[in-house]
Motif scaffolding. Structure first.
Motif, mmCIF file in Angstrom:
data_model
loop_
_atom_site.group_PDB
_atom_site.id
_atom_site.type_symbol
_atom_site.label_atom_id
_atom_site.label_comp_id
_atom_site.label_asym_id
_atom_site.label_seq_id
_atom_site.Cartn_x
_atom_site.Cartn_y
_atom_site.Cartn_z
ATOM 1 N N LYS A 1 -9.339 2.875 -4.707
ATOM 2 C CA LYS A 1 -9.267 1.423 -4.462
ATOM 3 C C LYS A 1 -10.199 0.638 -5.379
ATOM 4 C CE LYS A 1 -7.827 2.243 0.200
ATOM 5 N NZ LYS A 1 -8.319 2.618 1.501
ATOM 6 N N GLU B 1 0.816 -1.224 0.000
ATOM 7 C CA GLU B 1 0.000 0.000 0.000
ATOM 8 C C GLU B 1 0.845 1.269 0.000
ATOM 9 O OE1 GLU B 1 -2.495 0.476 3.558
ATOM 10 O OE2 GLU B 1 -1.377 -1.213 4.364
ATOM 11 N N PRO C 1 -6.612 -3.272 -7.064
ATOM 12 C CA PRO C 1 -6.369 -3.268 -5.623
ATOM 13 C C PRO C 1 -6.667 -4.653 -5.052
ATOM 14 C CG PRO C 1 -8.383 -2.073 -6.133
ATOM 15 C CD PRO C 1 -7.786 -2.507 -7.435
ATOM 16 N N LEU D 1 -3.399 -3.959 2.200
ATOM 17 C CA LEU D 1 -3.801 -3.512 0.871
ATOM 18 C C LEU D 1 -2.588 -3.602 -0.033
ATOM 19 C CD1 LEU D 1 -5.972 -2.294 -0.998
ATOM 20 C CD2 LEU D 1 -5.154 -0.034 -0.289
#
Length: 188
Positions: free
Chosen positions: A146, A96, A171, A178
Motif C-alpha cells: 500500500k 481493492e 494507493p 482502498l
C-alpha cells in the motif's frame, strides 16, 4: 540604407515602429523583393499553445472525474500534484479487488480497447505470453504494501502488439475503502 530592406529580417516590425516623417526619409530606398516567401500562418504560431491548452483541458476533465471519486471515498491524496508531477498517457482507477472502475480516453488511445471493455475487468486482460511472471508477482507484492511505486510491464494492445508500459501506482486509502490509481505510459 542602400541595401534592399525587404531582404532583412524584421523589416515589417522596423517599419511599423517609424514615425511618418522617419518613414518618408527612407521610403525612396525601399524596393519590393522579387522573392516569394510563403506566408506565415497563424497556426504555425498558435499550435504549440493550442496543444498545451488541450493538454490542460484533458487533465482538468480527468481531475473532475477523480475529484468525484475522491469526495465519495474521502481519499487522502493531492490529485493535482500527482497528475502534474508524472507524465502519463492512460489513467486506470481500480478498487481493492483490482476491478477497473474508470479509465481515461488515453487508455483507449494507448491500448486500442474501448473504455467499456476495461470497466469491471482486471488490468490483467492486457497481459499475455511475453508478460513476465516475476514482474506480475512483484507488482502484486508492492500493491500489498500500500505504498506508491513504479514498474515497467509488457502489455498487449487490442491488435495483439506488445508495448512496454510504465505504471505508477498510487494507493488511495479512504473511509473504509482502498482504491488504486495507475498512471501509465508507453516507454521504450
Amino acid at each position: 540604407m542602400k541595401n534592399n530592406l525587404s531582404d532583412m529580417m524584421g523589416v515589417d516590425m522596423y517599419l511599423a515602429g517609424l514615425s511618418k516623417s522617419e518613414f518618408k526619409k527612407i521610403q525612396k530606398y525601399l524596393k519590393p523583393s522579387n522573392r516569394t516567401v510563403p506566408p506565415l500562418l497563424c497556426w504555425d504560431i498558435c499550435f504549440p499553445y493550442y496543444q498545451e491548452m488541450l493538454n490542460k483541458a484533458k487533465i482538468n476533465t480527468e481531475l473532475q472525474v477523480l475529484y468525484k471519486y475522491s469526495r465519495r471515498y474521502n481519499w487522502n491524496i493531492d490529485l493535482d500534484k500527482t497528475l502534474n508531477a508524472f507524465p502519463y498517457e492512460a489513467l486506470v482507477l481500480t478498487d481493492e479487488t483490482k476491478n477497473i472502475l474508470w479509465v481515461n480516453n488515453g487508455f483507449s488511445e494507448m491500448t486500442g480497447y474501448p473504455k467499456s471493455h476495461a470497466i469491471n475487468r482486471s488490468p490483467g486482460f492486457l497481459q499475455g505470453e511475453k508478460t513476465s511472471e516475476a514482474v506480475k508477482s512483484g507488482i502484486r507484492k508492492k500493491i500489498q504494501l500500500k505504498k506508491p511505486f513504479k514498474e515497467v510491464i509488457v502489455n498487449y494492445r487490442k491488435n495483439g502488439s506488445t508495448y512496454n508500459c510504465e505504471v505508477r501506482i498510487f494507493p488511495l486509502a479512504g473511509d473504509n475503502s482502498l482504491h488504486f490509481l495507475a498512471l501509465e505510459r508507453e516507454v521504450s
